[in-house]
Motif scaffolding. Structure first.
Motif, short mmCIF file in Angstrom:
data_model
loop_
_atom_site.label_atom_id
_atom_site.label_comp_id
_atom_site.label_asym_id
_atom_site.label_seq_id
_atom_site.Cartn_x
_atom_site.Cartn_y
_atom_site.Cartn_z
N ASN A 138 -10.86 6.02 18.46
CA ASN A 138 -12.24 6.26 18.57
C ASN A 138 -13.08 5.30 17.85
OD1 ASN A 138 -14.39 8.03 19.76
ND2 ASN A 138 -14.79 8.81 17.79
N LYS A 140 -16.59 3.75 15.91
CA LYS A 140 -18.04 4.21 15.87
C LYS A 140 -18.92 3.23 15.75
CE LYS A 140 -17.17 8.98 14.42
NZ LYS A 140 -17.39 9.79 13.57
N ARG A 141 -18.47 1.93 15.28
CA ARG A 141 -19.51 0.99 14.98
C ARG A 141 -18.87 -0.50 15.12
NH1 ARG A 141 -20.79 2.11 8.73
NH2 ARG A 141 -19.33 0.73 7.63
N GLU A 193 -23.55 0.99 17.25
CA GLU A 193 -22.95 2.12 16.82
C GLU A 193 -23.17 3.18 17.76
OE1 GLU A 193 -24.09 3.60 12.79
OE2 GLU A 193 -26.10 3.23 13.28
N SER A 194 -22.20 4.05 17.70
CA SER A 194 -22.35 5.23 18.63
C SER A 194 -21.96 6.42 17.79
CB SER A 194 -21.26 5.24 19.61
OG SER A 194 -21.09 6.39 20.20
N THR A 195 -22.90 7.43 17.79
CA THR A 195 -22.78 8.70 16.83
C THR A 195 -21.32 9.33 16.94
OG1 THR A 195 -25.05 8.80 16.85
CG2 THR A 195 -23.92 10.54 16.25
N ASN A 196 -21.21 9.55 18.18
CA ASN A 196 -19.89 10.34 18.39
C ASN A 196 -18.59 9.43 18.66
OD1 ASN A 196 -21.15 12.82 18.52
ND2 ASN A 196 -21.96 12.47 20.53
N GLY A 197 -18.91 7.99 18.59
CA GLY A 197 -17.89 7.32 18.89
C GLY A 197 -17.54 6.83 20.28
N ARG A 265 -20.35 0.79 24.13
CA ARG A 265 -19.73 1.53 25.27
C ARG A 265 -18.23 0.99 25.44
NH1 ARG A 265 -24.34 1.27 30.08
NH2 ARG A 265 -26.20 2.02 29.08
#
Length: 269
Positions: A138, A140-141, A193-197, A265
């Motif tokens: 996972n 996240k950024r 980035e993605s908050t939840n990954g 993504r």
């Protein structure tokens, strides 16, 4: 995406197939793109398979002029990607000469110092990063720096010299075919980035996606052309600090739109 500095945190990475696509080996690939489907198509072509040509991304001004992207290039330095928690640097493969993975037994960060030129339409990178393979997990950024390309650092004839981002697009206005020529200079740290990954495995790619659909939001190009606030010279429209009226802050508006258009993504490998 959040700003790491007052400048950007969502910035541009990406492009109609910015591929750090993998050419075999274990693990997931890393790509930069302006178009999800184009990124996938580019990967198929890299592998030598036949594929239907993917339509170029389109975007529009706030008053309806439609632009078709024909060229997009970006100049990056200091690319940093944190590995998933518990993942070791030893699980990363295909690092370019000069790139490293720094960390402990339970964490790590892939660092590619660059400079790297990315053709966001074809997925080609110079130097070639296509062999990079990331451990499943996972993410996240991803962080990087958008920086002005210097002649001494890039290949001879590189059109990005003097700029960080180059975009060209075709459009029709008053029954005439025209070209948007957009060249922007950044020297700022960026983060997608993605908050939840974003979870990737050997069958997927981590995709840093820049969406051109947002680039001309709030910019009434047709109105500005009709009023003379923007100028077409030899059928070429340049958005720069010479714009006036409703488009008087056009260059900064486009920069802001681009900085806010990035997403992290997953793409099918």
């Amino acid at each position: 995406m959040n700003l790491r500095t007052p400048s950007l945190r969502q910035s541009l990475l990406c492009a109609a197939a910015v591929g750090l696509t993998a050419c075999g080996g274990e693990g997931a690939s890393l790509r930069f793109s302006v178009n999800e489907s184009a990124a996938q198509a580019a990967h198929v072509l890299v592998q030598g398979a036949e594929a239907t040509a993917t339509p170029a991304p389109t975007f529009h001004s706030s008053d309806g002029i439609v632009f078709t992207l024909t060229e997009a290039r970006i100049h990056l330095k200091d690319i940093r990607l944190d590995l998933p928690q518990g993942t070791k640097c030893a699980e990363v493969s295909g690092l370019l000469a000069g790139a490293t993975c720094k960390g402990s037994e339970s964490s790590g960060t892939v660092v590619v110092p660059g400079p790297i030129v990315v053709d966001l339409m074809t997925g080609a990178t110079t130097p070639d990063l296509s062999g990079l393979r990331l451990p499943a997990g996972n993410y996240k950024r991803i962080d990087f720096r958008l920086d002005e390309a210097k002649a001494a650092e890039v290949a001879s004839g590189e059109p990005l010299v003097g700029y960080s981002l180059l975009v060209k697009a075709s459009f029709t206005q008053d029954n005439a075919s025209n070209t948007l020529d957009l060249k922007l200079k950044f020297s700022e740290d960026a983060r997608f980035e993605s908050t939840n990954g974003v979870a990737v495995d050997a069958d997927t790619a981590l995709l840093a996606l820049l969406q051109p659909q947002a680039w001309l939001e709030g910019l009434p190009v047709a109105t500005c052309l009709s009023k003379g606030d923007l100028q077409l010279a030899s059928n070429v429209l340049r958005i720069d600090d010479q714009a006036k009226g409703d488009c008087g802050d056009a260059e900064n508006r486009v920069k802001t739109n681009i900085k806010n258009s990035g997403q992290l993504r997953t793409a099918k490998d």
